[in-house]
Write an enzyme that holds these catalytic residues in place. Structure first.
Site, PDB file in Angstrom:
ATOM      1  N   ARG A 107     -12.174  14.887  20.299  1.00  0.00           N
ATOM      2  CA  ARG A 107     -11.467  13.658  20.712  1.00  0.00           C
ATOM      3  C   ARG A 107     -10.173  13.499  19.919  1.00  0.00           C
ATOM      4  N   SER A 108     -10.225  13.847  18.636  1.00  0.00           N
ATOM      5  CA  SER A 108      -9.016  13.769  17.803  1.00  0.00           C
ATOM      6  C   SER A 108      -7.926  14.670  18.360  1.00  0.00           C
ATOM      7  N   SER A 155      -1.666   3.154   4.715  1.00  0.00           N
ATOM      8  CA  SER A 155      -1.745   1.892   5.467  1.00  0.00           C
ATOM      9  C   SER A 155      -0.380   1.227   5.595  1.00  0.00           C
ATOM     10  N   TRP A 179      -2.100  14.502   5.742  1.00  0.00           N
ATOM     11  CA  TRP A 179      -3.272  14.221   6.587  1.00  0.00           C
ATOM     12  C   TRP A 179      -2.925  14.309   8.074  1.00  0.00           C
ATOM     13  N   CYS A 261       2.905   4.173  19.477  1.00  0.00           N
ATOM     14  CA  CYS A 261       2.067   5.342  19.803  1.00  0.00           C
ATOM     15  C   CYS A 261       0.640   5.120  19.286  1.00  0.00           C
ATOM     16  N   ARG A 266      -5.373   4.425  19.225  1.00  0.00           N
ATOM     17  CA  ARG A 266      -6.428   3.490  18.808  1.00  0.00           C
ATOM     18  C   ARG A 266      -7.291   3.093  20.006  1.00  0.00           C
ATOM     19  N   GLU A 386      -5.880   5.835  11.935  1.00  0.00           N
ATOM     20  CA  GLU A 386      -5.440   4.914  12.995  1.00  0.00           C
ATOM     21  C   GLU A 386      -5.612   3.451  12.594  1.00  0.00           C
TER      22      GLU A 386
HETATM   23  P1  TGC Z   1       5.412  -5.266  10.807  1.00  0.00           P
HETATM   24  O1  TGC Z   1       6.560  -5.977  10.141  1.00  0.00           O
HETATM   25  O2  TGC Z   1       4.220  -6.052  11.174  1.00  0.00           O
HETATM   26  O3  TGC Z   1       5.985  -4.568  12.127  1.00  0.00           O
HETATM   27  C1  TGC Z   1       7.114  -3.720  12.115  1.00  0.00           C
HETATM   28  C2  TGC Z   1       7.590  -3.598  13.550  1.00  0.00           C
HETATM   29  O4  TGC Z   1       6.578  -2.947  14.327  1.00  0.00           O
HETATM   30  C3  TGC Z   1       6.140  -3.836  15.393  1.00  0.00           C
HETATM   31  N1  TGC Z   1       4.694  -3.642  15.517  1.00  0.00           N
HETATM   32  C4  TGC Z   1       4.150  -2.975  16.543  1.00  0.00           C
HETATM   33  N2  TGC Z   1       4.715  -2.423  17.625  1.00  0.00           N
HETATM   34  C5  TGC Z   1       3.895  -1.797  18.495  1.00  0.00           C
HETATM   35  N3  TGC Z   1       2.561  -1.732  18.306  1.00  0.00           N
HETATM   36  C6  TGC Z   1       1.965  -2.279  17.224  1.00  0.00           C
HETATM   37  N4  TGC Z   1       0.638  -2.194  17.058  1.00  0.00           N
HETATM   38  C7  TGC Z   1       2.766  -2.944  16.280  1.00  0.00           C
HETATM   39  N5  TGC Z   1       2.525  -3.573  15.098  1.00  0.00           N
HETATM   40  C8  TGC Z   1       3.719  -3.996  14.653  1.00  0.00           C
HETATM   41  C9  TGC Z   1       6.523  -5.225  14.932  1.00  0.00           C
HETATM   42  O5  TGC Z   1       6.672  -6.103  16.011  1.00  0.00           O
HETATM   43  C10 TGC Z   1       7.839  -4.938  14.235  1.00  0.00           C
HETATM   44  O6  TGC Z   1       8.801  -4.703  15.236  1.00  0.00           O
HETATM   45  P2  TGC Z   1      10.341  -5.146  15.042  1.00  0.00           P
HETATM   46  O7  TGC Z   1      11.035  -4.647  16.257  1.00  0.00           O
HETATM   47  O8  TGC Z   1      10.306  -6.644  14.930  1.00  0.00           O
HETATM   48  O9  TGC Z   1      10.801  -4.502  13.766  1.00  0.00           O
HETATM   49  O10 TGC Z   1       5.065  -4.006   9.919  1.00  0.00           O
HETATM   50  P3  TGC Z   1       4.346  -3.877   8.521  1.00  0.00           P
HETATM   51  O11 TGC Z   1       5.143  -2.921   7.698  1.00  0.00           O
HETATM   52  O12 TGC Z   1       4.060  -5.248   7.947  1.00  0.00           O
HETATM   53  O13 TGC Z   1       2.975  -3.148   8.882  1.00  0.00           O
HETATM   54  C11 TGC Z   1       2.043  -3.680   9.735  1.00  0.00           C
HETATM   55  C12 TGC Z   1       0.752  -2.811   9.749  1.00  0.00           C
HETATM   56  C13 TGC Z   1       0.082  -2.822   8.386  1.00  0.00           C
HETATM   57  C14 TGC Z   1      -0.173  -3.449  10.752  1.00  0.00           C
HETATM   58  C15 TGC Z   1       1.089  -1.373  10.138  1.00  0.00           C
HETATM   59  O14 TGC Z   1       1.889  -0.751   9.227  1.00  0.00           O
HETATM   60  C16 TGC Z   1      -0.136  -0.545  10.377  1.00  0.00           C
HETATM   61  O15 TGC Z   1      -0.692  -0.547  11.470  1.00  0.00           O
HETATM   62  N6  TGC Z   1      -0.628   0.250   9.348  1.00  0.00           N
HETATM   63  C17 TGC Z   1      -1.684   1.230   9.553  1.00  0.00           C
HETATM   64  C18 TGC Z   1      -1.084   2.616   9.613  1.00  0.00           C
HETATM   65  C19 TGC Z   1      -1.807   3.513  10.563  1.00  0.00           C
HETATM   66  O16 TGC Z   1      -2.565   3.103  11.421  1.00  0.00           O
HETATM   67  N7  TGC Z   1      -1.520   4.779  10.465  1.00  0.00           N
HETATM   68  C20 TGC Z   1      -2.049   5.743  11.391  1.00  0.00           C
HETATM   69  C21 TGC Z   1      -1.333   7.077  11.258  1.00  0.00           C
HETATM   70  S1  TGC Z   1      -1.629   8.164  12.608  1.00  0.00           S
HETATM   71  C22 TGC Z   1      -3.221   8.587  12.471  1.00  0.00           C
HETATM   72  O17 TGC Z   1      -3.971   8.127  11.687  1.00  0.00           O
HETATM   73  C23 TGC Z   1      -3.670   9.606  13.447  1.00  0.00           C
HETATM   74  S2  TGC Z   1      -5.302  10.043  13.333  1.00  0.00           S
HETATM   75  C24 TGC Z   1      -5.366  10.782  14.806  1.00  0.00           C
HETATM   76  C25 TGC Z   1      -6.612  11.489  15.129  1.00  0.00           C
HETATM   77  O18 TGC Z   1      -6.875  12.577  14.539  1.00  0.00           O
HETATM   78  O19 TGC Z   1      -7.297  11.020  16.073  1.00  0.00           O
HETATM   79  P1  FAD Z   2      -4.669   3.691   1.763  1.00  0.00           P
HETATM   80  O1  FAD Z   2      -3.642   3.073   2.641  1.00  0.00           O
HETATM   81  O2  FAD Z   2      -4.270   4.123   0.395  1.00  0.00           O
HETATM   82  O3  FAD Z   2      -5.898   2.691   1.664  1.00  0.00           O
HETATM   83  C1  FAD Z   2      -6.934   2.824   0.683  1.00  0.00           C
HETATM   84  C2  FAD Z   2      -7.832   1.590   0.810  1.00  0.00           C
HETATM   85  O4  FAD Z   2      -7.064   0.403   0.530  1.00  0.00           O
HETATM   86  C3  FAD Z   2      -8.376   1.407   2.232  1.00  0.00           C
HETATM   87  O5  FAD Z   2      -9.675   0.878   2.174  1.00  0.00           O
HETATM   88  C4  FAD Z   2      -7.429   0.374   2.817  1.00  0.00           C
HETATM   89  O6  FAD Z   2      -7.974  -0.368   3.889  1.00  0.00           O
HETATM   90  C5  FAD Z   2      -7.180  -0.500   1.606  1.00  0.00           C
HETATM   91  N1  FAD Z   2      -5.949  -1.277   1.749  1.00  0.00           N
HETATM   92  C6  FAD Z   2      -4.672  -0.829   1.875  1.00  0.00           C
HETATM   93  N2  FAD Z   2      -3.825  -1.860   2.038  1.00  0.00           N
HETATM   94  C7  FAD Z   2      -4.576  -2.980   2.034  1.00  0.00           C
HETATM   95  C8  FAD Z   2      -4.296  -4.365   2.185  1.00  0.00           C
HETATM   96  N3  FAD Z   2      -3.053  -4.835   2.395  1.00  0.00           N
HETATM   97  N4  FAD Z   2      -5.330  -5.239   2.109  1.00  0.00           N
HETATM   98  C9  FAD Z   2      -6.599  -4.808   1.940  1.00  0.00           C
HETATM   99  N5  FAD Z   2      -6.931  -3.517   1.791  1.00  0.00           N
HETATM  100  C10 FAD Z   2      -5.932  -2.616   1.854  1.00  0.00           C
HETATM  101  N6  FAD Z   2      -1.867  10.252   9.750  1.00  0.00           N
HETATM  102  C11 FAD Z   2      -0.848  10.637  10.573  1.00  0.00           C
HETATM  103  O7  FAD Z   2       0.279  10.170  10.454  1.00  0.00           O
HETATM  104  N7  FAD Z   2      -1.081  11.566  11.559  1.00  0.00           N
HETATM  105  C12 FAD Z   2      -2.281  12.145  11.742  1.00  0.00           C
HETATM  106  O8  FAD Z   2      -2.454  12.972  12.656  1.00  0.00           O
HETATM  107  C13 FAD Z   2      -3.362  11.773  10.880  1.00  0.00           C
HETATM  108  N8  FAD Z   2      -4.585  12.373  10.995  1.00  0.00           N
HETATM  109  C14 FAD Z   2      -5.557  12.095  10.068  1.00  0.00           C
HETATM  110  C15 FAD Z   2      -6.754  12.827  10.093  1.00  0.00           C
HETATM  111  C16 FAD Z   2      -7.736  12.583   9.142  1.00  0.00           C
HETATM  112  C17 FAD Z   2      -8.988  13.405   9.140  1.00  0.00           C
HETATM  113  C18 FAD Z   2      -7.560  11.560   8.186  1.00  0.00           C
HETATM  114  C19 FAD Z   2      -8.637  11.264   7.180  1.00  0.00           C
HETATM  115  C20 FAD Z   2      -6.382  10.844   8.146  1.00  0.00           C
HETATM  116  C21 FAD Z   2      -5.358  11.107   9.079  1.00  0.00           C
HETATM  117  N9  FAD Z   2      -4.130  10.442   9.028  1.00  0.00           N
HETATM  118  C22 FAD Z   2      -3.099  10.806   9.870  1.00  0.00           C
HETATM  119  C23 FAD Z   2      -3.863   9.503   7.949  1.00  0.00           C
HETATM  120  C24 FAD Z   2      -4.492   8.122   8.168  1.00  0.00           C
HETATM  121  O9  FAD Z   2      -3.803   7.404   9.136  1.00  0.00           O
HETATM  122  C25 FAD Z   2      -4.490   7.394   6.809  1.00  0.00           C
HETATM  123  O10 FAD Z   2      -5.462   8.019   6.020  1.00  0.00           O
HETATM  124  C26 FAD Z   2      -4.774   5.913   6.957  1.00  0.00           C
HETATM  125  O11 FAD Z   2      -3.685   5.250   7.584  1.00  0.00           O
HETATM  126  C27 FAD Z   2      -5.059   5.234   5.594  1.00  0.00           C
HETATM  127  O12 FAD Z   2      -4.149   5.613   4.626  1.00  0.00           O
HETATM  128  P2  FAD Z   2      -4.645   6.148   3.188  1.00  0.00           P
HETATM  129  O13 FAD Z   2      -5.663   7.189   3.422  1.00  0.00           O
HETATM  130  O14 FAD Z   2      -3.425   6.524   2.427  1.00  0.00           O
HETATM  131  O15 FAD Z   2      -5.360   4.923   2.516  1.00  0.00           O
END
Ligand code: TGC
Ligand code: FAD
Length: 407
Positions: A107-108, A155, A179, A261, A266, A386
């Protein structure tokens, strides 16, 4: 007619609920959705399940299967045009569920390919980006990855340090991404970087299309994972990586680019996690019906039944949530916070189900002979990537209180 007679005759005419679809959710799907679900379920049964324990043990993803996933129309399946299948969001979700019932690694792979790398190009790329990459990616002839996270910014991706400096008609990228799913096997990486302040676009985050083999771009796989072992996870390294200006995604700037994206991926996880949960529930149910202790199957003990019932309840509730969010998405009415609702609830409950299933299998539950501990370990990653559960809790907290508790 008395109340008792009425309810008795009612009971007689209504088939007993199935342990495998207690609420009859199948009836809420249309024929196309059922066909896609059944096709993916068969693919998983025939092509994934026979080998998955070995791939997991070997810490490998069978890259050659990208083509099979493409032939099935699963890559970028919810996108329109450019060789993509253009299915509904619900059909895409069902495919994610069936794939993850095989393994979260599959799925990933499909999530990253379709919802992250392809979606970034589809939604934000130039016509040339789309023509160059999307048909090949849909067919499984080219693999994509999505580089947002850095070692120091998970995050909080808005803090990223990877830069893109304008130099004549080029951009020069420096930094690293951590990652990254599919990184080491990708033909193309979508890399998010902060455009250098000299260019008038002061510090804005932009996306770049970085083909494999570009000078200054390399990858290093992350080894020794105990979760998502049937998936490649890598570091992307950018050292004076020079790209033509046209490599930049022209149609979005700022963090909302990558976050848009993430919404897509998600959403797939809202469904996918339930596939892992279903596989563990079914494994535990079957085991409990045959494992005899104290002279009877352990399914006959009240404590085991409570565990199985709680699993069944949460799987059915999770499916209704996923289906509702999917229908909203198909109507253009799904808010990003709805997706957070599903991701937080369904992954958290699915992980709890896998852990509970493991207890029912006793010692057998810790081996790869059964799927349970593999799914359980995989979901530890799914809980984190995610958006962690804490991040989605805060997104929902902000949605209902109006208060930002992130920082
Ligand atoms: P914030 O100030 O809230 O927002 C910045 C700008 O982004 C817009 N926005 C969004 N737009 C589209 N979709 C969303 N869900 C959005 N959330 C926010 C927002 O409106 C703003 O736009 P603009 O035009 O006004 O500038 O940003 P923040 O820096 O306070 O962060 C918010 C937060 C913490 C929710 C965000 O950074 C977040 O979601 N953090 C988590 C990071 C995360 O999910 N990383 C994933 C990496 S990829 C991955 O993990 C792939 S795994 C894939 C796999 O193997 O399946
Ligand atoms: P951190 O952000 O350091 O968080 C550590 C802990 O602190 C967590 O429990 C978190 O919830 C908590 N925390 C952080 N901030 C706060 C807050 N404000 N309040 C309360 N608690 C908080 N990323 C990509 O870009 N592309 C990919 O393809 C991708 N694939 C991945 C595949 C795997 C197998 C894994 C494990 C990760 C992947 N990631 C990818 C990265 C993934 O998105 C990050 O691991 C995730 O966003 C969390 O970041 P971190 O691991 O640095 O944890």
């Amino acid at each position: 007619m008395s109340t008792t007679a009425s309810s008795d005759s009612h009971r007689a005419s209504v088939p007993a609920p199935s342990a495998h679809d207690f609420l009859g959710i199948d009836a809420l799907l249309n024929d196309d959705e059922r066909l896609i679900r059944d096709t993916v379920r068969k693919f998983v049964r025939d092509r994934v399940l026979p080998n998955i324990a070995q791939w997991f043990e070997d810490h490998t993803f069978p890259q050659a299967m990208a083509k099979e996933l493409g032939d099935l129309g699963l890559l970028g399946m919810h996108l329109q045009g450019y060789g993509c299948a253009g299915t509904s969001a619900v059909a895409y979700g069902l495919a994610c569920l069936e794939l993850e019932a095989g393994d979260s690694g599959f799925r990933s792979f499909v999530s990253v390919q379709g919802s992250l790398a392809m979606y970034a190009i589809w939604a934000h790329g130039s016509e040339e980006h789309k023509q160059t990459w999307l048909p090949r990616m849909a067919a499984g002839d080219a693999i994509g990855c999505f580089g947002l996270t850095e070692w120091d910014f998970g995050s909080d991706p808005g803090g990223m340090r990877t830069t893109a400096r304008r130099d004549g008609s080029d951009y020069v990228l420096n930094g690293s991404k951590a990652w990254i799913t599919n990184g080491g096997i990708a033909d193309v990486a979508i890399v998010w970087a902060r455009v250098d302040a000299d260019n008038g676009a002061s510090g804005t985050i932009r996306g770049f299309v970085v083909p494999k083999g570009t000078k200054g771009f390399s990858t290093r796989n992350i080894e020794k994972k105990l979760s998502l072992r049937a998936s490649i996870t890598s570091e992307l390294i950018l050292e004076d990586c020079r790209l033509p200006a046209e490599a930049m995604l022209p149609n979005v700037s700022g963090l909302r680019g990558p976050l848009s994206c993430l919404n897509e991926a998600r959403y797939g996880i809202v469904w996918g996690a339930l596939g892992a949960a279903r596989a563990c529930y079914e494994s535990a149910l079957q085991y409990a019906q045959t494992r005899v202790q104290f002279g009877k199957p352990i399914a006959g003990f009240q404590l085991t039944q409570e565990k199985l019932v709680n699993m069944m309840l949460e799987i059915n509730k999770g499916l209704l949530t996923a289906l509702h969010i999917g229908r909203l998405k198909d109507q253009g009415r799904a808010h990003t916070a709805h997706v957070s609702f599903g991701k937080l609830n369904n992954v958290r409950e699915s992980l709890a189900i896998c852990r509970e299933a493991r207890t029912i299998l006793g010692a057998s539950g810790i081996t790869l002979e059964y799927p349970v501990i593999r799914h359980m370990n995989n979901l530890e990653s799914v809980l984190t990537y995610e958006g962690t559960s804490e991040v989605h809790t805060l997104i929902l907290g902000q949605a209902i209180t109006g208060e930002n508790a992130f920082s």
